[in-house]
Design a protein around this motif. Structure first.
Motif, PDB file in Angstrom:
ATOM      1  N   LEU A   1     -10.362  -2.438  -1.849  1.00  0.00           N
ATOM      2  CA  LEU A   1      -9.114  -2.465  -1.102  1.00  0.00           C
ATOM      3  C   LEU A   1      -9.315  -1.913   0.306  1.00  0.00           C
ATOM      4  CD1 LEU A   1      -6.080  -2.924  -0.886  1.00  0.00           C
ATOM      5  CD2 LEU A   1      -5.727  -0.684  -1.957  1.00  0.00           C
ATOM      6  N   ARG A   2      -9.975  -0.787   0.410  1.00  0.00           N
ATOM      7  CA  ARG A   2     -10.229  -0.214   1.729  1.00  0.00           C
ATOM      8  C   ARG A   2     -11.086  -1.171   2.562  1.00  0.00           C
ATOM      9  NH1 ARG A   2      -9.867   5.035   3.174  1.00  0.00           N
ATOM     10  NH2 ARG A   2     -10.002   5.773   1.030  1.00  0.00           N
TER      11      ARG A   2
ATOM     12  N   LEU B   1       0.840  -1.199   0.000  1.00  0.00           N
ATOM     13  CA  LEU B   1       0.000   0.000   0.000  1.00  0.00           C
ATOM     14  C   LEU B   1       0.875   1.248   0.000  1.00  0.00           C
ATOM     15  CD1 LEU B   1      -2.183  -1.299   2.948  1.00  0.00           C
ATOM     16  CD2 LEU B   1      -2.735  -1.530   0.521  1.00  0.00           C
TER      17      LEU B   1
ATOM     18  N   ARG C   1      -6.271   9.663   4.072  1.00  0.00           N
ATOM     19  CA  ARG C   1      -6.677   8.271   4.173  1.00  0.00           C
ATOM     20  C   ARG C   1      -6.252   7.712   5.527  1.00  0.00           C
ATOM     21  NH1 ARG C   1      -2.484   8.728   0.650  1.00  0.00           N
ATOM     22  NH2 ARG C   1      -0.649   7.435   0.973  1.00  0.00           N
TER      23      ARG C   1
ATOM     24  N   ILE D   1      -8.258   6.594  -6.189  1.00  0.00           N
ATOM     25  CA  ILE D   1      -9.415   5.750  -6.494  1.00  0.00           C
ATOM     26  C   ILE D   1     -10.171   6.348  -7.674  1.00  0.00           C
ATOM     27  CG2 ILE D   1     -11.602   4.843  -5.617  1.00  0.00           C
ATOM     28  CD1 ILE D   1     -10.377   4.875  -2.824  1.00  0.00           C
TER      29      ILE D   1
ATOM     30  N   GLN E   1      -7.127  -0.529  -5.517  1.00  0.00           N
ATOM     31  CA  GLN E   1      -8.054   0.478  -4.987  1.00  0.00           C
ATOM     32  C   GLN E   1      -9.266   0.659  -5.884  1.00  0.00           C
ATOM     33  OE1 GLN E   1      -5.111   1.232  -6.280  1.00  0.00           O
ATOM     34  NE2 GLN E   1      -5.359   2.868  -7.790  1.00  0.00           N
ATOM     35  N   ASN E   2      -9.163   0.189  -7.135  1.00  0.00           N
ATOM     36  CA  ASN E   2     -10.266   0.342  -8.085  1.00  0.00           C
ATOM     37  C   ASN E   2     -11.119  -0.923  -8.202  1.00  0.00           C
ATOM     38  OD1 ASN E   2      -9.725   3.023  -8.799  1.00  0.00           O
ATOM     39  ND2 ASN E   2      -8.135   2.377 -10.240  1.00  0.00           N
TER      40      ASN E   2
ATOM     41  N   GLY F   1      -1.937  -1.281  -4.213  1.00  0.00           N
ATOM     42  CA  GLY F   1      -2.865  -0.196  -4.493  1.00  0.00           C
ATOM     43  C   GLY F   1      -2.527   1.072  -3.741  1.00  0.00           C
ATOM     44  N   ASP F   2      -3.149   2.155  -4.156  1.00  0.00           N
ATOM     45  CA  ASP F   2      -2.969   3.482  -3.568  1.00  0.00           C
ATOM     46  C   ASP F   2      -4.345   4.074  -3.314  1.00  0.00           C
ATOM     47  OD1 ASP F   2      -2.368   6.050  -2.846  1.00  0.00           O
ATOM     48  OD2 ASP F   2      -1.470   6.631  -4.758  1.00  0.00           O
ATOM     49  N   LEU F   3      -4.722   4.158  -2.048  1.00  0.00           N
ATOM     50  CA  LEU F   3      -6.062   4.628  -1.709  1.00  0.00           C
ATOM     51  C   LEU F   3      -6.268   6.115  -1.984  1.00  0.00           C
ATOM     52  CD1 LEU F   3      -6.674   2.645   1.598  1.00  0.00           C
ATOM     53  CD2 LEU F   3      -7.843   2.341  -0.594  1.00  0.00           C
TER      54      LEU F   3
ATOM     55  N   SER G   1     -14.401   1.277  -2.240  1.00  0.00           N
ATOM     56  CA  SER G   1     -13.195   0.596  -2.710  1.00  0.00           C
ATOM     57  C   SER G   1     -13.065  -0.761  -2.032  1.00  0.00           C
ATOM     58  CB  SER G   1     -11.958   1.448  -2.403  1.00  0.00           C
ATOM     59  OG  SER G   1     -10.769   0.704  -2.604  1.00  0.00           O
TER      60      SER G   1
END
Length: 406
Positions: A348-349, A205, A395, A338, A309-310, A333-335, A346
Motif C-alpha cells: 500500500l505504501r 486510507l 506515517r 502493518i 497495508q498487509n 488500509g491503515d498504514l 507494504s
C-alpha cells in the motif's frame, strides 16, 4: 454569546420517543457535544446556548426527525454523525465569515439582542416540510421588525433544503441497501462516498473505525442491486495480526473464512441472510483471499481490497492490473497497523508513492476525527498518533481530505 431559547415544535408525537432516545439519551448526547441545554415540553423542545450551538442543535434534530418521517431508524451513532456533520458546516461558515471583510451596520446592535425563534417541524407523508415561524422576542420597540431577519430566513432556507432532499429522494450522500439507508457520519465520509460513485479506482486510507471498508461494501451492494455491476468481489491478504494461529482445520474455505469475517459482517448488515447465501453460492458475491486473484481479469465487478497495508508490492501490483471492463476497485488500509514480517515493505505504501499524480485515481484520507466507533476509539487512535510523533514514526500520509487525479 448566549441567545434566548430557540423553540422547536414537532407535529408527530409518535416520533419523539425514537428522536429523543431511550431515557433521552440522544438529547443528552446533543447537549454534551454541542454545549447546549435541550428541554422537552410535550411536542416542543427548548434549546438554549450560544447562537451557533443552537443552530447546530436545531439542524441535528430536524435532520434526525426527517429521517424518522422517512421510515429510517435512529441509533446513537446516527446522532453522533449528524452532530459531526452539523459542526463541520458551521465551522466552514465561521471560517468564511472570518475571512470576509467586516461590515458594520446601525442595526447590528439591535439584531444581537436576546431573542427566541419558534420552528415548526410539520412534515408531510414523504418529506419534512420545516416551517420557520420566526417569532423573535426582544426588548425595544424595533423587535417585531426583526422577526424576518437574516437569521430566520437562513434557517428557513436550510429547513426547506432538508425537506426537499428527504421528499421522495434520498438525502445527499445516502446509500440505500436492502436492509438500511446508510448516511455519511463525517464530511470525509461524505466525500468518500462521492468518490466511490464517480471513480473507478479509489484508495481509502486512515485509522480503524472510520468506515473505509463498510462504506465501500455499501456502495458495492447498491451498484449490484441497481445492475451497474454483475458481481461483488471482496478480498484481503491472509496475514495474521501479529500472532501465529498455526494449523487451521477444515477445507480451503473454512481455513480462510476467519481472515475474511469482517467482510461477511458488512454484507450481512446490508443484505438479508438468504440474499447473501444465494449470492455466495451463485458467485454473484465472492469473498476470497488476495492470493486467489492472480491470473484473473475482473470484469463487470466491484472489487474491494481490505487491509491493503498487509500486501506486498508484488501483490498490490498484481491486483491493480486485474481490473477489467466496467469494473471498479477500492483499496482500503491503515498504514499504522502493518502486520507484515519485519523487513517486508507494504504494498500500500509503495502504491501511494508510485501512483501519486496518475490521472483517474482518487485518494481519500481519514483521521481520528472521522472515527465512528465507540468514542474511546477516537481517543485511542489519537493517543497512538501522538506517541508515533514522539518516536518519529509518524506515517507520511497528509491529513484528512480528498486528493483526486483526473
Amino acid at each position: 454569546m448566549s441567545q434566548g431559547p430557540l423553540l422547536l415544535d414537532f407535529d408527530d408525537n409518535r416520533l419523539l420517543v425514537p428522536l429523543f432516545g431511550e431515557h433521552d439519551r440522544h438529547l443528552a448526547r446533543i447537549e454534551q457535544q454541542l454545549d447546549v441545554a435541550v428541554t422537552p415540553r410535550g411536542n416542543r423542545l427548548s434549546i438554549t446556548g450560544k447562537a451557533d450551538a443552537q443552530a447546530a442543535a436545531r439542524d441535528v434534530l430536524t435532520e434526525l426527525y426527517a429521517r424518522l418521517r422517512g421510515g429510517a431508524q435512529i441509533e446513537i451513532g446516527d446522532v453522533e454523525g449528524a452532530i459531526r456533520m452539523a459542526r463541520a458546516r458551521y465551522d466552514e461558515s465561521q471560517e468564511r465569515e472570518e475571512a470576509a471583510p467586516v461590515q458594520t451596520s446601525p442595526s447590528s446592535s439591535v439584531q444581537s439582542a436576546t431573542s427566541s425563534a419558534t420552528i415548526q417541524a410539520s412534515t408531510p407523508q414523504a418529506g419534512a416540510d420545516m416551517q420557520i415561524l420566526g417569532k423573535h422576542i426582544a426588548n425595544g420597540p424595533t423587535s417585531p421588525a426583526i422577526s424576518s431577519g437574516r437569521a430566520a430566513r437562513e434557517a428557513a432556507e436550510r429547513a426547506a433544503e432538508r425537506a426537499a432532499a428527504s421528499d421522495a429522494r434520498l438525502p445527499e450522500g445516502a446509500v440505500r441497501t436492502k436492509k438500511r439507508v446508510i448516511l455519511p457520519r463525517s464530511p470525509t465520509q461524505g466525500r468518500y462516498i462521492s468518490e466511490l460513485l464517480k471513480h473507478e479506482l479509489v484508495f481509502g486510507l486512515g485509522p480503524a473505525g472510520t468506515g473505509k471498508t463498510y462504506l465501500a461494501v455499501a456502495v458495492a451492494v447498491t451498484m449490484l442491486l441497481e445492475g451497474r455491476v454483475d458481481r461483488i468481489i471482496l478480498s484481503r491478504p491472509a496475514v495474521e495480526a501479529g500472532e501465529r494461529l498455526g494449523f487451521l482445520p477444515g477445507d480451503m474455505r473454512e481455513k480462510i473464512d476467519p481472515y475474511l469475517r469482517p467482510l461477511y459482517d458488512a454484507l450481512y448488515d446490508m443484505l438479508p441472510p438468504e440474499r447473501v447465501v444465494k449470492g455466495l453460492e451463485s458467485g454473484e458475491i465472492e469473498v476470497a483471499p488476495l492470493a486467489f486473484m492472480r491470473g484473473r481479469t475482473l470484469a463487470n465487478a466491484f472489487v474491494i481490497l481490505d487491509e491493503a497495508q498487509n500486501t506486498s508490492p508484488v501483490q498490490m501490483k498484481m491486483l491493480l492490473t486485474r481490473l477489467g471492463e466496467n469494473s471498479r476497485l477500492v483499496v482500503t488500509g491503515d498504514l499504522s497497523q502493518i502486520d507484515l514480517p519485519l523487513g517486508v515493505p507494504s504494498g500500500l505504501r509503495d502504491a501511494l508513492d508510485i501512483l501519486d499524480g496518475v490521472d483517474g485515481i482518487s485518494f481519500v484520507r481519514f483521521n481520528e476525527s472521522d472515527v465512528v466507533r465507540h468514542p474511546l476509539v477516537t481517543k485511542v487512535v489519537r493517543a497512538y498518533a501522538q506517541r508515533e510523533q514522539q518516536l518519529g514514526l509518524q506515517r507520511p500520509d497528509p491529513g484528512p481530505g480528498t486528493r483526486r487525479r483526473g
